[in-house]
Design an enzyme around this catalytic site. Structure first.
Site, mmCIF file in Angstrom:
data_model
loop_
_atom_site.group_PDB
_atom_site.id
_atom_site.type_symbol
_atom_site.label_atom_id
_atom_site.label_comp_id
_atom_site.label_asym_id
_atom_site.label_seq_id
_atom_site.Cartn_x
_atom_site.Cartn_y
_atom_site.Cartn_z
ATOM 1 N N ASP A 159 0.880 -1.130 -0.026
ATOM 2 C CA ASP A 159 0.012 0.180 -0.030
ATOM 3 C C ASP A 159 0.749 1.245 -0.079
ATOM 4 O O ASP A 159 0.631 2.281 -0.654
ATOM 5 C CB ASP A 159 -0.872 -0.122 1.224
ATOM 6 C CG ASP A 159 -1.631 -1.384 1.267
ATOM 7 O OD1 ASP A 159 -2.556 -1.580 0.421
ATOM 8 O OD2 ASP A 159 -1.365 -1.867 2.376
ATOM 9 N N HIS A 187 -4.599 -3.079 6.512
ATOM 10 C CA HIS A 187 -4.509 -3.540 5.247
ATOM 11 C C HIS A 187 -5.875 -4.124 4.375
ATOM 12 O O HIS A 187 -5.949 -5.089 4.508
ATOM 13 C CB HIS A 187 -3.586 -4.596 5.050
ATOM 14 C CG HIS A 187 -3.273 -4.984 3.473
ATOM 15 N ND1 HIS A 187 -3.020 -4.269 2.528
ATOM 16 C CD2 HIS A 187 -3.905 -6.312 2.900
ATOM 17 C CE1 HIS A 187 -3.145 -5.154 1.338
ATOM 18 N NE2 HIS A 187 -3.826 -6.201 1.501
HETATM 19 P P1 NAX Z 1 -2.562 -18.108 -3.758
HETATM 20 O O1 NAX Z 1 -3.944 -18.653 -3.458
HETATM 21 O O2 NAX Z 1 -1.912 -18.281 -5.254
HETATM 22 O O3 NAX Z 1 -1.402 -18.844 -2.928
HETATM 23 C C1 NAX Z 1 -1.616 -19.169 -1.429
HETATM 24 C C2 NAX Z 1 -0.932 -20.355 -1.384
HETATM 25 O O4 NAX Z 1 -0.926 -20.643 -0.003
HETATM 26 C C3 NAX Z 1 -1.613 -21.670 -2.044
HETATM 27 O O5 NAX Z 1 -0.328 -22.362 -2.817
HETATM 28 C C4 NAX Z 1 -2.094 -22.400 -0.777
HETATM 29 O O6 NAX Z 1 -1.849 -23.958 -0.990
HETATM 30 C C5 NAX Z 1 -1.150 -22.075 0.583
HETATM 31 N N1 NAX Z 1 -1.534 -22.253 1.798
HETATM 32 C C6 NAX Z 1 -2.664 -22.363 2.334
HETATM 33 N N2 NAX Z 1 -2.991 -22.627 3.506
HETATM 34 C C7 NAX Z 1 -1.778 -23.050 3.809
HETATM 35 C C8 NAX Z 1 -1.003 -23.503 5.142
HETATM 36 N N3 NAX Z 1 -1.856 -23.726 6.162
HETATM 37 N N4 NAX Z 1 0.358 -23.416 4.989
HETATM 38 C C9 NAX Z 1 1.164 -23.289 3.938
HETATM 39 N N5 NAX Z 1 0.526 -22.868 2.962
HETATM 40 C C10 NAX Z 1 -0.755 -22.567 2.907
HETATM 41 O O7 NAX Z 1 -2.262 -16.704 -3.057
HETATM 42 P P2 NAX Z 1 -1.316 -15.478 -3.270
HETATM 43 O O8 NAX Z 1 -1.978 -14.569 -4.767
HETATM 44 O O9 NAX Z 1 0.096 -16.026 -3.502
HETATM 45 O O10 NAX Z 1 -1.577 -14.583 -2.026
HETATM 46 C C11 NAX Z 1 -1.330 -15.090 -0.837
HETATM 47 C C12 NAX Z 1 -1.912 -14.269 0.173
HETATM 48 O O11 NAX Z 1 -1.402 -12.711 0.148
HETATM 49 C C13 NAX Z 1 -3.357 -14.199 0.042
HETATM 50 O O12 NAX Z 1 -3.800 -14.040 1.381
HETATM 51 C C14 NAX Z 1 -3.711 -12.623 -0.278
HETATM 52 O O13 NAX Z 1 -4.985 -12.210 -0.056
HETATM 53 C C15 NAX Z 1 -2.587 -12.019 0.261
HETATM 54 N N6 NAX Z 1 -2.129 -10.667 -0.125
HETATM 55 C C16 NAX Z 1 -1.868 -9.720 0.772
HETATM 56 C C17 NAX Z 1 -1.074 -8.443 0.276
HETATM 57 C C18 NAX Z 1 -0.743 -7.470 1.096
HETATM 58 O O14 NAX Z 1 -0.381 -6.169 1.062
HETATM 59 N N7 NAX Z 1 -0.697 -7.665 2.477
HETATM 60 C C19 NAX Z 1 -1.105 -8.033 -1.363
HETATM 61 C C20 NAX Z 1 -1.284 -9.181 -2.179
HETATM 62 C C21 NAX Z 1 -2.166 -10.387 -1.661
HETATM 63 O O15 NAX Z 1 -3.405 -10.111 -1.885
#
Ligand code: NAX
Length: 328
Positions: A159, A187
């Site tokens: 952000d 966020h």
């Molecule tokens: P993806 O859905 O592509 O990848 C997430 C991965 O986490 C998947 O491969 C899943 O298998 C894995 N996962 C789920 N539960 C798990 C666990 N208990 N242990 C280990 N791995 C686990 O999401 P992606 O686009 O990579 O985003 C990841 C996270 O970042 C999401 O929660 C998203 O909302 C968040 N974001 C946060 C941002 C921020 O600025 N704070 C911005 C970008 C993003 O939106």
């Protein structure tokens, strides 16, 4: 040669992971002289995909990459880690209520907090990117009683970087001219990107812009809703920029924010700026050698006050919800 710096990444087979791992492995965090060992956590069904990503990491032949371990057991993967980047989280599925989302992520972040508490290195720092990031960080730190709460932060650097980029474009300045940007609060769409303390080439940004309507109706919503705009355009959520911000945040935390400037990080409030103590909320912070300090003494006008209060009220609601679920 130097001991490898052990970095855990959760959700390593996901979208952000696909950008983040390669940046970490290439030395973007601590430079070309410090080897990095990656410890990658995924859920069992994603381990095969993660093996493919590790094949690609191998194929890059990065000189700084000292080793990679993968697994689905947090206590094994987090063993001895110096930095844990908690990216994996449960996305909101169809028909899922907010409470369901908090509960699903609660299960993840209680378990990971406990595992870090048990096996991480004494100097561990933990950055939470997975959403709802602030509250996930609160859950993790509450479940890691032996790790000082100051070692946990949630990511608002994306952000922050988005706000810098928008202000640079508006004022026709290079991004390097923009300093003292602050994201306050959660966020989420309630976050408050603050131009009243930011500077453009050393001059007050709100004065340089001189357009309160732009600030309120354009700048703030553009920054706060940028994630949605990217989903709309790209068909999936921001990944490379989120990975880049995750690295920026960890690097500055470990090696220090630039002299005369600050960064935005969501950290546990000590009550500064009347943000209720205990909430993990974004503040202007300076960092040095893995520690952070909230910048003190900024004047908060009525407009900023109401924006900060709205975002911290949302954080308090999230905290009350996870407390009600027995997660903290
Ligand atoms: P993806 O859905 O592509 O990848 C997430 C991965 O986490 C998947 O491969 C899943 O298998 C894995 N996962 C789920 N539960 C798990 C666990 N208990 N242990 C280990 N791995 C686990 O999401 P992606 O686009 O990579 O985003 C990841 C996270 O970042 C999401 O929660 C998203 O909302 C968040 N974001 C946060 C941002 C921020 O600025 N704070 C911005 C970008 C993003 O939106």
């Amino acid at each position: 040669s130097a001991t490898p710096f052990k970095v855990a990444v959760t959700g390593a087979a996901g979208q952000i992971g696909y950008s983040l791992l390669f940046r970490l492995a290439s030395g973007a965090l601590l430079g070309p002289d410090r080897p990095v060992e990656l410890r990658l956590l995924e859920i069992t069904p994603a381990l095969k995909a993660l093996e493919g990503v590790v094949m690609e990491l191998d194929d890059c032949a990065f000189g700084t990459l000292a080793g990679v371990e993968i697994g689905d057991d947090a206590e094994k993967v987090f063993d001895g880690v110096n930095l844990a980047l908690l990216v994996g989280a449960r996305p909101r599925g169809p028909g899922m209520e907010r409470g369901d989302l908090l509960e699903a992520n609660g299960a993840i972040f209680t378990a990971q907090g406990k595992a870090l508490n048990a096996v991480a290195a004494d100097d561990v720092r933990i950055g939470v990117t997975g959403n709802p990031a602030n509250t996930n960080a609160l859950i993790a730190l509450s479940n890691a009683p032996d790790i000082p709460a100051e070692r946990f932060s949630a990511l608002t650097r994306l952000d922050h970087n988005r706000a810098i980029s928008q202000l640079a474009a508006k004022t026709g300045s290079p991004v390097t001219d923009i300093t003292k940007m602050t994201i306050w609060g959660n966020h989420s769409a309630t976050q408050y990107p603050d131009l009243f303390h930011a500077e453009v080439g050393g001059r007050n940004a709100a004065q340089v812009v001189g357009d309160q309507a732009w600030l309120e109706n354009d700048f703030i919503p553009t920054v706060a809703k940028r994630g949605a705009a990217i989903i709309e355009a790209r068909g999936s959520s921001s990944a490379a920029s989120a990975a880049s911000a995750t690295i920026d945040a960890a690097r500055d935390w470990l090696t220090g924010s630039p002299e005369g400037d600050w960064v935005s990080m969501a950290v546990q409030s000590d009550g500064s700026y009347d943000v209720p103590a205990g909430l993990v909320s974004s503040f202007p912070v300076t960092t040095r050698d893995g520690d952070w300090e909230i910048v003190q003494g900024l004047e908060i006008d009525d407009f900023s006050r109401s924006r900060i209060d709205a975002s911290t009220a949302e954080l308090a609601e999230e905290r009350d919800a996870v407390k009600g679920l027995g997660l903290i």
